[in-house]
Design a protein around this motif. Structure first.
Motif, PDB file in Angstrom:
ATOM      1  N   LEU A  75       0.870  -1.309  -0.309  1.00 16.81           N
ATOM      2  CA  LEU A  75       0.113   0.233  -0.040  1.00 16.81           C
ATOM      3  C   LEU A  75       1.024   1.218   0.111  1.00 16.81           C
ATOM      4  N   SER A  76       2.019   1.609   1.078  1.00 18.45           N
ATOM      5  CA  SER A  76       2.704   2.349   1.248  1.00 18.45           C
ATOM      6  C   SER A  76       3.462   2.355  -0.029  1.00 18.45           C
ATOM      7  N   VAL A  77       3.862   1.298  -0.775  1.00 18.14           N
ATOM      8  CA  VAL A  77       4.960   1.558  -2.413  1.00 18.14           C
ATOM      9  C   VAL A  77       3.775   1.684  -3.274  1.00 18.14           C
ATOM     10  N   SER A  78       2.942   1.299  -3.127  1.00 18.03           N
ATOM     11  CA  SER A  78       2.004   1.844  -4.690  1.00 18.03           C
ATOM     12  C   SER A  78       1.718   3.349  -4.095  1.00 18.03           C
ATOM     13  N   ILE A  79       0.961   4.026  -3.230  1.00 18.41           N
ATOM     14  CA  ILE A  79       0.338   5.690  -2.525  1.00 18.41           C
ATOM     15  C   ILE A  79       2.722   5.654  -3.295  1.00 18.41           C
ATOM     16  N   PHE A  80       2.969   5.382  -3.244  1.00 19.92           N
ATOM     17  CA  PHE A  80       4.619   6.684  -3.670  1.00 19.92           C
ATOM     18  C   PHE A  80       5.127   6.648  -4.896  1.00 19.92           C
ATOM     19  N   VAL A  81       4.244   5.058  -5.529  1.00 24.01           N
ATOM     20  CA  VAL A  81       4.589   6.075  -6.781  1.00 24.01           C
ATOM     21  C   VAL A  81       3.260   6.346  -7.904  1.00 24.01           C
ATOM     22  N   LEU A  82       2.258   6.219  -7.404  1.00 22.45           N
ATOM     23  CA  LEU A  82       1.180   7.722  -7.314  1.00 22.45           C
ATOM     24  C   LEU A  82       1.653   9.032  -7.443  1.00 22.45           C
ATOM     25  N   ALA A  83       2.268   9.273  -6.852  1.00 23.10           N
ATOM     26  CA  ALA A  83       2.286  10.849  -5.824  1.00 23.10           C
ATOM     27  C   ALA A  83       3.831  10.501  -7.465  1.00 23.10           C
ATOM     28  N   PHE A  84       4.774   9.901  -7.822  1.00 23.02           N
ATOM     29  CA  PHE A  84       6.271   9.633  -8.603  1.00 23.02           C
ATOM     30  C   PHE A  84       5.308   9.971  -9.830  1.00 23.02           C
ATOM     31  N   ILE A  85       4.090   9.266 -10.539  1.00 25.20           N
ATOM     32  CA  ILE A  85       3.645   9.636 -11.485  1.00 25.20           C
ATOM     33  C   ILE A  85       3.287  10.550 -12.180  1.00 25.20           C
ATOM     34  N   ALA A  86       1.960  11.072 -11.094  1.00 28.75           N
ATOM     35  CA  ALA A  86       1.712  12.273 -10.674  1.00 28.75           C
ATOM     36  C   ALA A  86       2.521  13.162 -11.207  1.00 28.75           C
ATOM     37  N   ALA A  87       3.662  13.571 -10.609  1.00 25.22           N
ATOM     38  CA  ALA A  87       4.658  14.345 -10.325  1.00 25.22           C
ATOM     39  C   ALA A  87       5.956  14.567 -11.660  1.00 25.22           C
ATOM     40  N   ALA A  95      -0.976  16.571  -6.722  1.00 27.40           N
ATOM     41  CA  ALA A  95      -0.549  14.996  -6.601  1.00 27.40           C
ATOM     42  C   ALA A  95      -0.030  15.063  -5.303  1.00 27.40           C
ATOM     43  N   LEU A  96       0.962  16.193  -4.283  1.00 23.00           N
ATOM     44  CA  LEU A  96       1.378  15.791  -2.917  1.00 23.00           C
ATOM     45  C   LEU A  96      -0.671  16.388  -2.181  1.00 23.00           C
ATOM     46  N   PHE A  97      -1.241  17.143  -3.009  1.00 20.58           N
ATOM     47  CA  PHE A  97      -2.080  17.087  -1.866  1.00 20.58           C
ATOM     48  C   PHE A  97      -3.114  16.403  -1.817  1.00 20.58           C
ATOM     49  N   PHE A  98      -3.408  15.188  -2.736  1.00 23.06           N
ATOM     50  CA  PHE A  98      -3.757  14.268  -3.562  1.00 23.06           C
ATOM     51  C   PHE A  98      -4.069  13.160  -2.380  1.00 23.06           C
ATOM     52  N   CYS A  99      -2.746  13.013  -2.956  1.00 24.27           N
ATOM     53  CA  CYS A  99      -2.007  11.921  -1.860  1.00 24.27           C
ATOM     54  C   CYS A  99      -1.345  12.156  -0.186  1.00 24.27           C
ATOM     55  N   TYR A 100      -1.607  13.355   0.419  1.00 20.55           N
ATOM     56  CA  TYR A 100      -2.096  13.330   1.727  1.00 20.55           C
ATOM     57  C   TYR A 100      -3.554  13.261   2.372  1.00 20.55           C
ATOM     58  N   ASP A 101      -4.514  13.698   1.200  1.00 17.50           N
ATOM     59  CA  ASP A 101      -5.618  13.738   2.258  1.00 17.50           C
ATOM     60  C   ASP A 101      -5.799  11.896   2.027  1.00 17.50           C
ATOM     61  N   GLY A 120       3.043   9.925   9.733  1.00 15.25           N
ATOM     62  CA  GLY A 120       4.167  10.784   9.475  1.00 15.25           C
ATOM     63  C   GLY A 120       4.916  10.278   8.238  1.00 15.25           C
ATOM     64  N   ALA A 121       5.350   8.633   7.952  1.00 12.80           N
ATOM     65  CA  ALA A 121       6.413   8.019   6.928  1.00 12.80           C
ATOM     66  C   ALA A 121       5.948   8.476   5.988  1.00 12.80           C
ATOM     67  N   MET A 122       4.257   8.292   5.301  1.00 13.52           N
ATOM     68  CA  MET A 122       3.814   8.648   3.879  1.00 13.52           C
ATOM     69  C   MET A 122       4.061   9.889   4.015  1.00 13.52           C
ATOM     70  N   ILE A 126       5.927  10.204   0.260  1.00 10.70           N
ATOM     71  CA  ILE A 126       5.411  11.276  -0.709  1.00 10.70           C
ATOM     72  C   ILE A 126       5.888  12.653  -1.067  1.00 10.70           C
ATOM     73  N   THR A 127       6.459  13.148   0.105  1.00  8.35           N
ATOM     74  CA  THR A 127       6.696  14.215  -0.527  1.00  8.35           C
ATOM     75  C   THR A 127       8.351  13.665  -1.280  1.00  8.35           C
ATOM     76  N   ILE A 128       8.913  12.999  -1.210  1.00  9.20           N
ATOM     77  CA  ILE A 128      10.673  12.743  -1.162  1.00  9.20           C
ATOM     78  C   ILE A 128       9.806  12.069  -3.076  1.00  9.20           C
ATOM     79  N   SER A 129       9.017  11.443  -2.989  1.00  6.97           N
ATOM     80  CA  SER A 129       8.489  10.400  -3.930  1.00  6.97           C
ATOM     81  C   SER A 129       8.393  11.760  -5.275  1.00  6.97           C
ATOM     82  N   ALA A 130       7.079  12.550  -4.851  1.00  2.00           N
ATOM     83  CA  ALA A 130       7.131  13.899  -5.997  1.00  2.00           C
ATOM     84  C   ALA A 130       7.890  14.699  -6.587  1.00  2.00           C
TER      85      ALA A 130
END
Length: 169
Positions: A75-87, A95-101, A120-122, A126-130
């Motif tokens: 789950l965590s990795v999939s959200i990181f990948v989502l933030a990366f691809i969106a950015a 992408a940051l706002f959507f992934c944070y929510d 907090g880790a997410m 998410i920030t690093i991935s973006a």
């Protein structure tokens, strides 16, 4: 306790009241594309998405996937990948706002505290991935800034753009 848009608006007002900047500088900041998109996202899109229950639906859908059940790291990795691809497709701040929510809705759905260490880790991930996604292509602003700093420091380099993209991806 409130939407994301009002703290940003309060920060701009505070900059004027505390005389950190002039009115012209602050108003010029409002004409910046990134600032305008952020404000539009926070004040128009995010409340509509929140009211429609879109984030709750996506969070429930993600948590009910067979590959994710019992594997929170997936789950965590999939959200990181989502933030990366969106950015990577030039939607970094959105992408940051959507992934944070999305993380907040997952915490609510799983019965976790929103201030848990996972959340907090997410946020950090998410920030690093973006950021990596925004640097993914050498013609986006963060990558150009880094290359410009190196050129300004007198470091002459020839950049192999295919190798650059390959290293980021």
């Amino acid at each position: 306790t409130c939407d994301m848009g009002w703290p940003v608006f309060a920060a701009f007002v505070a900059m004027l009241v505390l005389k950190c900047d002039t009115v012209t500088t602050v108003l010029t900041g409002y004409s910046n594309f990134a600032v305008m998109m952020s404000i539009f996202t926070m004040m128009a899109i995010m409340p509509v998405a929140e009211a429609s229950g879109m984030f709750s639906y996506i969070a429930k859908w993600l948590m009910n996937q067979k590959a994710i059940k019992g594997h929170p790291w997936v789950l965590s990795v999939s959200i990181f990948v989502l933030a990366f691809i969106a950015a990577l497709i030039n939607a970094g701040l959105v992408a940051l706002f959507f992934c944070y929510d999305l993380v907040l809705k997952i915490c609510d759905g799983a019965g976790m505290k929103r201030t848990s260490s996972w959340a907090g880790a997410m946020y950090a991930g998410i920030t690093i991935s973006a950021i990596l996604g925004m640097m993914g292509l050498p013609f986006y602003a963060p990558a150009l800034t880094g290359l410009g700093i190196m050129a300004g420091a007198g470091i002459m380099l020839n950049v192999n753009y295919f190798a650059y993209i390959g290293c980021i991806l």
